[in-house]
Design a protein around this motif. Sequence first.
Motif, PDB file in Angstrom:
ATOM      1  N   ARG A  74       0.858  -1.195   0.000  1.00 36.86           N
ATOM      2  CA  ARG A  74       0.000   0.000   0.000  1.00 36.86           C
ATOM      3  C   ARG A  74       0.881   1.226   0.000  1.00 36.86           C
ATOM      4  NH1 ARG A  74      -2.352  -1.816   4.643  1.00 36.86           N
ATOM      5  NH2 ARG A  74      -4.165  -3.079   4.149  1.00 36.86           N
ATOM      6  N   ASN A  75       0.407   2.300  -0.617  1.00 38.41           N
ATOM      7  CA  ASN A  75       1.128   3.587  -0.580  1.00 38.41           C
ATOM      8  C   ASN A  75       2.593   3.431  -0.975  1.00 38.41           C
ATOM      9  OD1 ASN A  75      -1.125   5.140   0.303  1.00 38.41           O
ATOM     10  ND2 ASN A  75      -0.870   4.254   2.339  1.00 38.41           N
ATOM     11  N   ALA A 101       5.737   4.396  -2.885  1.00 37.02           N
ATOM     12  CA  ALA A 101       6.263   5.604  -3.536  1.00 37.02           C
ATOM     13  C   ALA A 101       6.846   5.227  -4.897  1.00 37.02           C
ATOM     14  CB  ALA A 101       7.346   6.234  -2.668  1.00 37.02           C
ATOM     15  N   TRP A 156       1.976   8.671 -17.643  1.00 38.42           N
ATOM     16  CA  TRP A 156       2.340   8.256 -16.295  1.00 38.42           C
ATOM     17  C   TRP A 156       3.224   7.029 -16.428  1.00 38.42           C
ATOM     18  CZ3 TRP A 156       0.960  11.737 -12.708  1.00 38.42           C
ATOM     19  CH2 TRP A 156      -0.071  12.613 -13.037  1.00 38.42           C
ATOM     20  N   GLU A 210       5.036   5.577 -11.542  1.00 36.61           N
ATOM     21  CA  GLU A 210       3.966   6.503 -11.107  1.00 36.61           C
ATOM     22  C   GLU A 210       2.612   5.815 -11.077  1.00 36.61           C
ATOM     23  OE1 GLU A 210       5.765  10.755 -12.709  1.00 36.61           O
ATOM     24  OE2 GLU A 210       4.815   9.400 -14.142  1.00 36.61           O
ATOM     25  N   GLU A 269       2.444   3.872  -7.925  1.00 41.32           N
ATOM     26  CA  GLU A 269       2.203   4.788  -6.800  1.00 41.32           C
ATOM     27  C   GLU A 269       0.721   5.142  -6.705  1.00 41.32           C
ATOM     28  OE1 GLU A 269       4.951   8.061  -5.754  1.00 41.32           O
ATOM     29  OE2 GLU A 269       3.262   9.409  -6.096  1.00 41.32           O
ATOM     30  N   HIS A 270       0.115   5.493  -7.855  1.00 43.41           N
ATOM     31  CA  HIS A 270      -1.302   5.892  -7.848  1.00 43.41           C
ATOM     32  C   HIS A 270      -2.218   4.730  -7.480  1.00 43.41           C
ATOM     33  CE1 HIS A 270      -1.532  10.082  -9.334  1.00 43.41           C
ATOM     34  NE2 HIS A 270      -0.355   9.802  -9.873  1.00 43.41           N
ATOM     35  N   SER A 317      -1.602   2.020  -5.798  1.00 49.69           N
ATOM     36  CA  SER A 317      -1.430   1.513  -4.430  1.00 49.69           C
ATOM     37  C   SER A 317      -1.925   2.501  -3.372  1.00 49.69           C
ATOM     38  CB  SER A 317       0.033   1.133  -4.180  1.00 49.69           C
ATOM     39  OG  SER A 317       0.850   2.291  -4.147  1.00 49.69           O
ATOM     40  N   LYS A 318      -2.320   3.698  -3.793  1.00 51.30           N
ATOM     41  CA  LYS A 318      -3.001   4.612  -2.858  1.00 51.30           C
ATOM     42  C   LYS A 318      -4.467   4.230  -2.728  1.00 51.30           C
ATOM     43  CE  LYS A 318      -0.315   8.795  -3.748  1.00 51.30           C
ATOM     44  NZ  LYS A 318      -0.307  10.024  -4.564  1.00 51.30           N
ATOM     45  N   ALA A 319      -5.010   3.614  -3.785  1.00 51.34           N
ATOM     46  CA  ALA A 319      -6.442   3.307  -3.814  1.00 51.34           C
ATOM     47  C   ALA A 319      -6.742   1.854  -3.447  1.00 51.34           C
ATOM     48  CB  ALA A 319      -7.000   3.615  -5.205  1.00 51.34           C
ATOM     49  N   TRP A 320      -5.806   0.944  -3.757  1.00 49.11           N
ATOM     50  CA  TRP A 320      -5.977  -0.486  -3.464  1.00 49.11           C
ATOM     51  C   TRP A 320      -4.666  -0.989  -2.883  1.00 49.11           C
ATOM     52  CZ3 TRP A 320      -7.528   1.502  -8.292  1.00 49.11           C
ATOM     53  CH2 TRP A 320      -8.890   1.390  -8.599  1.00 49.11           C
ATOM     54  N   GLU A 321      -4.735  -2.097  -2.149  1.00 47.81           N
ATOM     55  CA  GLU A 321      -3.502  -2.752  -1.731  1.00 47.81           C
ATOM     56  C   GLU A 321      -3.068  -3.670  -2.869  1.00 47.81           C
ATOM     57  OE1 GLU A 321      -3.638  -4.936   1.942  1.00 47.81           O
ATOM     58  OE2 GLU A 321      -1.563  -5.614   1.720  1.00 47.81           O
TER      59      GLU A 321
END
Length: 237
Positions: A96-97, A99, A180, A184, A187-188, A190-194
């Motif tokens: 998750r999250n 970078a 993207w 990138e 990164e995007h 993994s902000k919304a889903w694991e």
Amino acid sequence: MSFVIAPPATPSVPVQGGAAGAQFPVHRIYCVGRNYVEHAIEMGHSGREAPFFFMKPADAVLPIAEGTVGQMHYPSQTASLHHETELVVAIGKGGRNIAAADAMGHVWGYAVGLDMTRRDLQNDAKKLGRPWDIAKGFDESAPIGPLRRAEDCAIDAGSKITLTVNGAPRQGSTLGKLIWSVAEIIEHISKAWELAPGDLIFSGTPEGVAAVVVGDTLAASIDGVGTLEVKMVALPS
Ligand code: MN
């Protein structure tokens, strides 16, 4: 554990190069919308928007061995089946999250894929504000060539991504034209889903999308990744 019905088979994609002979099990299929400027423009957009995502079911994969011509059944309910040639990213390590600076360590490998699209139904869905599932997530909607480990793929901004239909050029660009980047995108998403091992990411298509018909043979290629060849056949009644 006992199941009340037979558990479904795990969808998977064959591996070539290192680890050849093994299968990569598919968990989820994420897709990026409009990730090349010229394709965004041909679809009526500016190409300057934030990335957005949709999904296909894991069992929509249609694995095709390299050097063979696979078969895809022309789906029902469309008169405008479009090809979208895409770099597919296979996730080997979840999170998750993540970078962008750390994202490439989560990539297991790459393949050539086709995000096949019932364009007429997608256009209807856009007009009506309805979901895209019927346009994007139908059976066999994700033909894919074998996966290669990231370390076996020689890709950079100049790597060509191309598609011919019956030998005539239809799509042609380079991976450097991605709006993207792979890092990138990870990164995007993994902000919304694991993200999980086994996830595939279809990274978007360059310009030149168009319709195919039964009898057409599509040949997709990404330099340093591989090739994918598939013939459209009629859906049995
Ligand atoms: Mn696509």
